[in-house]
Write an enzyme that holds these catalytic residues in place. Sequence first.
Site, PDB file in Angstrom:
ATOM      1  CG  HIS A  17      -1.920  -0.992   1.394  1.00 23.61           C
ATOM      2  ND1 HIS A  17      -2.050  -1.794   2.495  1.00 23.61           N
ATOM      3  CD2 HIS A  17      -2.933  -1.355   0.549  1.00 23.61           C
ATOM      4  CE1 HIS A  17      -3.094  -2.600   2.348  1.00 23.61           C
ATOM      5  NE2 HIS A  17      -3.641  -2.370   1.172  1.00 23.61           N
ATOM      6  CE  LYS A  41     -14.587  -5.874   3.083  1.00 20.94           C
ATOM      7  NZ  LYS A  41     -13.483  -5.106   2.480  1.00 20.94           N
ATOM      8  NE  ARG A  90      -2.885  -7.004  -4.323  1.00 16.87           N
ATOM      9  CZ  ARG A  90      -3.641  -7.198  -3.254  1.00 16.87           C
ATOM     10  NH1 ARG A  90      -3.092  -7.591  -2.130  1.00 16.87           N
ATOM     11  NH2 ARG A  90      -4.938  -6.994  -3.296  1.00 16.87           N
ATOM     12  CB  SER A 128      -4.324  -6.511   4.702  1.00 16.04           C
ATOM     13  OG  SER A 128      -4.008  -5.225   4.263  1.00 16.04           O
TER      14      SER A 128
END
Length: 154
Positions: A17, A41, A90, A128
Amino acid sequence: MKTLVYAGSFDPITLGHLNIIERASHLCDELVVLLSSSKNKNYQFTIEQRQNFLKESTESIKNVRVDSFGGLLADYMQKNSYTCLLRGLRGPKDWYLEETMFITNKALSGNLETLCLLASPKYRHISSSLVKELTPHLVDWKKFVPPCVEKCLK
Ligand code: ADP
């Protein structure tokens, strides 16, 4: 003034990030790093922790501002008269996701654009989720996260 908005969960912020933030800061006047939180979440870190990590790890970059938002991203953008989102890619998995998000955001607010930066090869394996999976183990955190997160994980 050109503002880019980099939204994410940042649970926690990683070197991947941070690399996107540093590179994008040269491409705009202001970069808003937007901490998004959803009631649906589960996060490993609290909103305060995630926000502090973001602030601490970006404090040396002058044109970066950290903000948080709990609603719809398109609403946040409209409310603040921002039009350009920033995302990091990515690989193909991210691309499919970002394309869907791009189409959805366009449907919600026609003037929203999305700018994607390709992940640096040095950091493209980092997420993460990977950091959370590695949490119980003794690993060299310097390779994955900024110092403030490293301190907390240790
Ligand atoms: P979200 O919940 O929106 O997926 P994340 O915090 O996981 O939030 O990711 C925010 C953005 O950062 C996404 O665009 C994601 O693709 C990008 N990103 C995550 N990890 C990396 C990395 N290692 N390199 C480049 N971009 C990344």
